[in-house]
Design an enzyme around this catalytic site. Structure first.
Site, PDB file in Angstrom:
ATOM      1  CG  HIS A  56     -85.620 -15.165  59.018  1.00 52.13           C
ATOM      2  ND1 HIS A  56     -84.414 -14.868  58.423  1.00 52.13           N
ATOM      3  CD2 HIS A  56     -86.573 -14.917  58.084  1.00 52.13           C
ATOM      4  CE1 HIS A  56     -84.629 -14.461  57.175  1.00 52.13           C
ATOM      5  NE2 HIS A  56     -85.930 -14.484  56.954  1.00 52.13           N
ATOM      6  CD  GLU A  58     -81.663 -17.463  62.211  1.00 55.14           C
ATOM      7  OE1 GLU A  58     -80.683 -17.629  61.484  1.00 55.14           O
ATOM      8  OE2 GLU A  58     -82.835 -17.420  61.770  1.00 55.14           O
ATOM      9  CB  CYS A  86     -80.061 -13.957  56.814  1.00 57.95           C
ATOM     10  SG  CYS A  86     -81.309 -13.175  57.872  1.00 57.95           S
ATOM     11  CB  CYS A  89     -80.954 -13.651  61.831  1.00 53.00           C
ATOM     12  SG  CYS A  89     -82.635 -14.036  61.263  1.00 53.00           S
TER      13      CYS A  89
END
Length: 149
Positions: A56, A58, A86, A89
């Site tokens: 992701h 992040e 999410c 993360c």
């Protein structure tokens, strides 16, 4: 004197990262990490390209920032991300002890707020910065995906 480096300025930089993800046919989420008005890390979703569910925006940015700083803690850093983090993360951000998270659009179903994921007690979080623009890019992406299938 007015400081041009505000939350909107850095969220626009995160939006540029999201556009890079969009161009790579990745879910268009982008992130930058800032310390003292300086971008030290950038990231965007690479889950498809890397075939890695943890890639992701992040996570990419956290790793880059830790490498830049030479340590795992992101004290005095701010993450700007186009979509609310999410649970995965948010967990990584908890362990990084990042000082502030600024997100664009909410993720009503899978976001850390809806899932009641705890952040580090010293982490501040604000949302809604360029939310409309971030949401529009995500909608455009998923409309494009539906039309291809």
């Amino acid at each position: 004197m007015l400081n041009p480096y505000d939350d909107t300025y850095f969220m626009k930089k995160a939006m540029q990262e999201a556009e890079l993800a969009f161009d790579k046919d990745e879910v268009p989420v982008g992130a930058v990490i800032v310390i003292e008005d300086r971008i030290i890390a950038r990231g965007h979703n690479l889950t498809e390209l890397l075939n890695d569910v943890t890639a992701h925006a992040e996570m990419q940015a956290i790793t880059a920032a830790a490498n830049f700083l030479g340590g795992k803690y992101l004290h005095n850093c701010t993450l700007y991300v186009t979509l609310e983090p999410c649970q995965m993360c948010a967990g990584a951000l908890y362990w990084s002890q990042i000082s502030k998270i600024v997100y664009g659009a909410r993720d009503e179903e899978r976001g850390c707020i809806a899932l009641k994921t705890k952040l580090h007690p010293k982490t501040k979080m604000i949302g809604g910065v360029l939310a409309e623009e971030a949401s529009e890019l995500l909608k455009r992406f998923f409309i494009k995906k539906r039309n291809l299938n």
